[in-house]
Design a protein around this motif. Structure first.
Motif, PDB file in Angstrom:
ATOM      1  N   GLY A  62       7.756  -2.313  -4.049  1.00 47.76           N
ATOM      2  CA  GLY A  62       6.754  -3.284  -3.541  1.00 47.76           C
ATOM      3  C   GLY A  62       5.579  -2.546  -2.631  1.00 47.76           C
ATOM      4  O   GLY A  62       5.887  -1.436  -2.465  1.00 47.76           O
ATOM      5  N   ASP A  63       4.804  -3.540  -2.309  1.00 50.01           N
ATOM      6  CA  ASP A  63       3.628  -2.831  -1.341  1.00 50.01           C
ATOM      7  C   ASP A  63       4.298  -2.588   0.034  1.00 50.01           C
ATOM      8  O   ASP A  63       4.967  -3.286   0.727  1.00 50.01           O
ATOM      9  CB  ASP A  63       2.655  -4.082  -1.220  1.00 50.01           C
ATOM     10  CG  ASP A  63       1.042  -3.492  -0.620  1.00 50.01           C
ATOM     11  OD1 ASP A  63       0.987  -2.268  -0.757  1.00 50.01           O
ATOM     12  OD2 ASP A  63       0.311  -4.230  -0.319  1.00 50.01           O
ATOM     13  N   ARG A  64       3.898  -1.441   0.418  1.00 53.00           N
ATOM     14  CA  ARG A  64       4.341  -0.738   1.400  1.00 53.00           C
ATOM     15  C   ARG A  64       3.248  -1.001   2.557  1.00 53.00           C
ATOM     16  O   ARG A  64       2.319  -0.459   2.600  1.00 53.00           O
ATOM     17  CB  ARG A  64       4.803   0.862   1.667  1.00 53.00           C
ATOM     18  CG  ARG A  64       5.641   0.888   0.360  1.00 53.00           C
ATOM     19  CD  ARG A  64       5.911   2.364   0.273  1.00 53.00           C
ATOM     20  NE  ARG A  64       6.723   3.024   1.364  1.00 53.00           N
ATOM     21  CZ  ARG A  64       8.059   3.244   1.559  1.00 53.00           C
ATOM     22  NH1 ARG A  64       8.896   2.775   0.642  1.00 53.00           N
ATOM     23  NH2 ARG A  64       8.465   3.675   2.675  1.00 53.00           N
ATOM     24  N   VAL A  65       3.493  -1.882   3.680  1.00 53.26           N
ATOM     25  CA  VAL A  65       2.580  -2.132   4.801  1.00 53.26           C
ATOM     26  C   VAL A  65       3.172  -2.163   6.053  1.00 53.26           C
ATOM     27  O   VAL A  65       4.417  -1.880   6.159  1.00 53.26           O
ATOM     28  CB  VAL A  65       2.307  -3.743   4.391  1.00 53.26           C
ATOM     29  CG1 VAL A  65       1.397  -3.820   3.000  1.00 53.26           C
ATOM     30  CG2 VAL A  65       3.313  -4.815   4.504  1.00 53.26           C
ATOM     31  N   GLU A  69       0.655  -6.353   9.468  1.00 50.77           N
ATOM     32  CA  GLU A  69       0.120  -6.704   7.928  1.00 50.77           C
ATOM     33  C   GLU A  69       1.222  -7.784   7.567  1.00 50.77           C
ATOM     34  O   GLU A  69       0.653  -8.704   6.808  1.00 50.77           O
ATOM     35  CB  GLU A  69      -0.141  -5.620   6.939  1.00 50.77           C
ATOM     36  CG  GLU A  69      -0.473  -5.842   5.793  1.00 50.77           C
ATOM     37  CD  GLU A  69      -1.843  -6.447   5.507  1.00 50.77           C
ATOM     38  OE1 GLU A  69      -2.005  -7.387   4.589  1.00 50.77           O
ATOM     39  OE2 GLU A  69      -2.623  -6.471   6.500  1.00 50.77           O
ATOM     40  N   ARG A  73       0.140 -11.730   6.638  1.00 47.63           N
ATOM     41  CA  ARG A  73       0.202 -12.138   5.317  1.00 47.63           C
ATOM     42  C   ARG A  73       0.944 -13.648   5.240  1.00 47.63           C
ATOM     43  O   ARG A  73       0.782 -14.397   4.323  1.00 47.63           O
ATOM     44  CB  ARG A  73       1.058 -11.140   4.258  1.00 47.63           C
ATOM     45  CG  ARG A  73       0.054  -9.984   3.925  1.00 47.63           C
ATOM     46  CD  ARG A  73       1.046  -9.078   2.883  1.00 47.63           C
ATOM     47  NE  ARG A  73      -0.054  -7.912   2.441  1.00 47.63           N
ATOM     48  CZ  ARG A  73       0.536  -7.153   1.558  1.00 47.63           C
ATOM     49  NH1 ARG A  73       1.586  -7.331   1.056  1.00 47.63           N
ATOM     50  NH2 ARG A  73      -0.274  -6.090   1.114  1.00 47.63           N
ATOM     51  N   THR A  93       7.080   0.438   8.791  1.00 47.96           N
ATOM     52  CA  THR A  93       6.818   0.256   7.565  1.00 47.96           C
ATOM     53  C   THR A  93       7.868  -0.841   6.963  1.00 47.96           C
ATOM     54  O   THR A  93       8.989  -0.958   7.382  1.00 47.96           O
ATOM     55  CB  THR A  93       7.071   1.448   6.495  1.00 47.96           C
ATOM     56  OG1 THR A  93       6.382   2.390   7.229  1.00 47.96           O
ATOM     57  CG2 THR A  93       6.671   1.115   4.981  1.00 47.96           C
ATOM     58  N   ILE A  95       8.192  -3.111   3.452  1.00 45.80           N
ATOM     59  CA  ILE A  95       8.180  -3.346   1.810  1.00 45.80           C
ATOM     60  C   ILE A  95       8.164  -4.753   1.539  1.00 45.80           C
ATOM     61  O   ILE A  95       8.832  -5.525   1.775  1.00 45.80           O
ATOM     62  CB  ILE A  95       9.379  -2.533   1.175  1.00 45.80           C
ATOM     63  CG1 ILE A  95       9.188  -1.009   1.199  1.00 45.80           C
ATOM     64  CG2 ILE A  95       8.900  -2.754  -0.528  1.00 45.80           C
ATOM     65  CD1 ILE A  95      10.536  -0.312   0.477  1.00 45.80           C
ATOM     66  N   ASP A  96       6.858  -5.219   0.900  1.00 44.75           N
ATOM     67  CA  ASP A  96       6.668  -6.650   0.424  1.00 44.75           C
ATOM     68  C   ASP A  96       6.949  -6.651  -1.089  1.00 44.75           C
ATOM     69  O   ASP A  96       6.180  -6.259  -1.771  1.00 44.75           O
ATOM     70  CB  ASP A  96       5.257  -7.133   0.864  1.00 44.75           C
ATOM     71  CG  ASP A  96       5.164  -8.361   0.345  1.00 44.75           C
ATOM     72  OD1 ASP A  96       5.934  -9.087  -0.089  1.00 44.75           O
ATOM     73  OD2 ASP A  96       3.881  -8.908   0.643  1.00 44.75           O
ATOM     74  N   VAL A  99       4.779  -8.253  -3.602  1.00 40.08           N
ATOM     75  CA  VAL A  99       3.449  -7.740  -4.183  1.00 40.08           C
ATOM     76  C   VAL A  99       3.810  -6.254  -5.006  1.00 40.08           C
ATOM     77  O   VAL A  99       4.186  -5.544  -4.289  1.00 40.08           O
ATOM     78  CB  VAL A  99       2.546  -7.416  -3.130  1.00 40.08           C
ATOM     79  CG1 VAL A  99       1.086  -6.799  -3.700  1.00 40.08           C
ATOM     80  CG2 VAL A  99       2.025  -8.914  -2.409  1.00 40.08           C
ATOM     81  N   GLY A 100       3.773  -6.178  -5.951  1.00 41.33           N
ATOM     82  CA  GLY A 100       3.954  -5.050  -6.633  1.00 41.33           C
ATOM     83  C   GLY A 100       5.522  -4.761  -6.655  1.00 41.33           C
ATOM     84  O   GLY A 100       5.816  -3.510  -6.967  1.00 41.33           O
TER      85      GLY A 100
END
Length: 239
Positions: A62-65, A69, A73, A93, A95-96, A99-100
């Motif tokens: 997934g998206d790493r934010v 963040e 979201r 960090t 992982i979302d 998203v992805g």
């Protein structure tokens, strides 16, 4: 005597398609798992064939934010919605998976899981901790951390429906129980306080009793002196 690189070259030349054959054989095997509806919650991931203990089933992608963040979201998310694809990697960090992400985001929570999540080089993997039979749903313990500002009904929001015999009823980490040693110390300290309080109370009572006796004696002495004075005065007396 042949050099190592020459020997390796001859081996590769003798079996040019060995690696390709292994890859084709692996690709020709049925998939390890499948995604379908779950009795626990929404969609789930189920073993399509036997998965041996210790097998790395899938990586959580997934998206790493950053944590900020991730909070931004979902700041408008309903407080009673327990649906989450966020996976904490470390203090920096997240992982979302929404998203992805991949199929790993559909693996449900279980209090008696057959999988566990592991971290390697800041990457998250789901690994089988026992042999899983075909058709069995994959699950791992989410162990969602508790926050000081959680609502009073947070355990109801994140209620667990895994149906395990030892289900703790929540996807959150279990509440910490006080240590026995600490409880013993607390009991001992309470006993000391109680004893000291009782001693002070007894001492105070003794002082009050002594003062009361002294006051009564003084009052009696005063009455006797007044009676003697009255008796010394001229006049009629009754007794």
């Amino acid at each position: 005597m042949p050099r190592c690189d020459q020997s390796a070259h001859r081996r590769l030349k003798a079996y040019p398609n060995e690696a390709d054959n292994r890859m084709k054989k692996r690709a020709s095997r049925p998939p390890l798992f499948e995604v379908r509806h779950s009795r626990i919650h929404g969609y789930g991931v189920f073993a399509a064939r036997r998965i041996r203990k210790g097998t790395t089933v899938i990586e959580y992608l997934g998206d790493r934010v950053s944590h900020d963040e991730a909070d931004a979201r979902y700041e408008d998310k309903d407080a009673n919605d327990n649906h989450t694809f966020l996976f904490t990697v470390d203090s920096k960090t997240v992982i979302d998976g929404g998203v992805g992400g991949n199929e790993a985001r559909y693996i449900n929570h279980g209090c008696d899981p057959n999988c566990t999540s592991t971290t390697q080089n800041k990457r998250i993997y789901v690994e089988a901790i026992r042999t899983i039979q075909p058709g069995e749903e994959l699950a791992y313990d989410y162990q969602i951390e508790r926050d000081p500002d959680d609502p009073p009904n947070v355990d109801e929001i994140f209620a667990c429906r895994c149906g395990a015999a030892k289900c703790r009823g929540s996807m959150l980490v279990a509440r910490k129980k006080p240590r026995k040693r600490r409880a013993a110390k607390t009991a001992k300290r309470t006993a000391r306080k109680t004893t000291a309080k009782a001693a002070r109370k007894a001492a105070g009572k003794a002082v009050r009793n002594q003062a009361g006796r002294a006051a009564r004696k003084s009052k009696r002495t005063g009455r006797q002196a007044a009676r003697a004075t009255r008796r010394a005065l001229p006049g009629r007396r009754g007794r």
